[in-house]
Design an enzyme around this catalytic site. Structure first.
Site, PDB file in Angstrom:
ATOM      1  N   ASP A  61      40.662  32.416  54.995  1.00  0.00           N
ATOM      2  CA  ASP A  61      40.649  32.568  53.540  1.00  0.00           C
ATOM      3  C   ASP A  61      41.776  33.496  53.086  1.00  0.00           C
ATOM      4  OD1 ASP A  61      39.839  32.467  50.888  1.00  0.00           O
ATOM      5  OD2 ASP A  61      38.278  33.994  51.146  1.00  0.00           O
ATOM      6  N   LYS A  63      44.034  32.447  50.531  1.00  0.00           N
ATOM      7  CA  LYS A  63      44.293  32.153  49.117  1.00  0.00           C
ATOM      8  C   LYS A  63      45.797  32.093  48.816  1.00  0.00           C
ATOM      9  CE  LYS A  63      40.035  34.556  47.691  1.00  0.00           C
ATOM     10  NZ  LYS A  63      39.666  35.151  48.993  1.00  0.00           N
ATOM     11  N   LEU A  64      46.503  31.218  49.494  1.00  0.00           N
ATOM     12  CA  LEU A  64      47.953  31.138  49.310  1.00  0.00           C
ATOM     13  C   LEU A  64      48.305  30.778  47.869  1.00  0.00           C
ATOM     14  CD1 LEU A  64      49.236  29.383  52.561  1.00  0.00           C
ATOM     15  CD2 LEU A  64      48.666  31.780  52.152  1.00  0.00           C
ATOM     16  N   ASN A  69      57.326  24.859  48.240  1.00  0.00           N
ATOM     17  CA  ASN A  69      57.967  24.809  49.559  1.00  0.00           C
ATOM     18  C   ASN A  69      57.443  25.898  50.488  1.00  0.00           C
ATOM     19  OD1 ASN A  69      59.524  22.578  49.041  1.00  0.00           O
ATOM     20  ND2 ASN A  69      61.364  23.737  48.470  1.00  0.00           N
ATOM     21  N   THR A  70      57.246  27.086  49.951  1.00  0.00           N
ATOM     22  CA  THR A  70      56.742  28.196  50.760  1.00  0.00           C
ATOM     23  C   THR A  70      55.317  27.934  51.223  1.00  0.00           C
ATOM     24  OG1 THR A  70      58.175  29.791  49.634  1.00  0.00           O
ATOM     25  CG2 THR A  70      56.237  30.672  50.751  1.00  0.00           C
TER      26      THR A  70
END
Length: 230
Positions: A61, A63-64, A69-70
């Site tokens: 977990d 939470k990007l 792209n990243t």
């Protein structure tokens, strides 16, 4: 599909604490655990590898929330850890969510965080300048996640029925903020018991302190598991 095991939030920072907790359980008891920011940032990928080596399922977990792209590249790296579930922030937008799906592939479950269960409607309006209702915001994010081919969302149990009404069949709802009746709700604002979450249609529940800080964590886990199973 409802997950029969409550997911245990491993709210630790050290390997020793994590190992000591997991060692309380019989080897044949395969758990579903959540590794959050604290533990992952302290111990890195090795903690995921260790827990997977024990045969447990891992919900990572993190939470990007970044440019597409990243996020795509980061998810491709996380995929190599053989995780079972990962999160992104729905606020990153549909293109970012699509990129996350591409990076992670179709194997692991990918879900989007809508509004944190520590967020009240007044806070959302004041801090985020979102002037709709809290539920409308959650539904908007949920529909975006479905459009991006994600598997589901993280949401409060109070929002599950409304989310399932506006998303495709099989769209899953993972519910944190679960507290057994009579327990301290801590910093959570929107909470339910395991029984309430089951009856309202949650597919996954996450439980942390009521298990990890219990006098007998194994007994606490089994009691919550039984209540969740009905």
């Amino acid at each position: 599909m409802k997950e029969e095991r409550p997911i245990i939030a491993l709210d630790f920072s050290s390997f020793e604490e994590t190992k000591a907790f997991l060692d309380l359980f019989p080897a044949e008891e395969k758990l579903y655990v959540k590794i959050g920011m604290e533990l992952y940032y302290a111990q890195g990928p090795d903690i995921v590898r260790y827990i997977k080596s024990l045969g447990h399922n891992v919900f990572l977990d993190l939470k990007l929330h970044d440019i597409p792209n990243t996020v795509r590249a980061a998810m491709a790296v996380l995929k190599e850890l053989d995780i079972d579930m990962a999160t992104v922030h729905a606020a990153g937008g549909v293109e970012m969510l699509k990129a996350a799906r591409e990076g992670l592939g179709q194997g692991p479950t990918l879900i989007a965080v809508t509004q944190l269960t520590s967020t009240s409607e007044d806070q959302m309006r004041g801090d985020q300048n979102i002037q709709t209702s809290l539920l409308e915001s959650v539904l908007h994010y949920s529909k975006g996640a479905a459009k991006a081919q994600l598997d589901g969302v993280v949401c409060s149990a109070q929002e599950v029925e409304a989310i399932k009404a506006v998303t495709p069949t099989g769209f899953t709802c993972l519910t944190p903020g679960i507290r057994p009746k009579g327990s301290n709700i801590g910093d959570q604002k929107r909470v339910m018991t395991p029984n309430q979450a089951r009856r309202i249609g949650s597919d996954y529940i996450v439980v942390g302190r009521p298990i990890t800080q219990a006098k007998d964590p194994v007994a606490a886990y089994q009691a919550i598991k039984a209540e969740w199973a009905g």
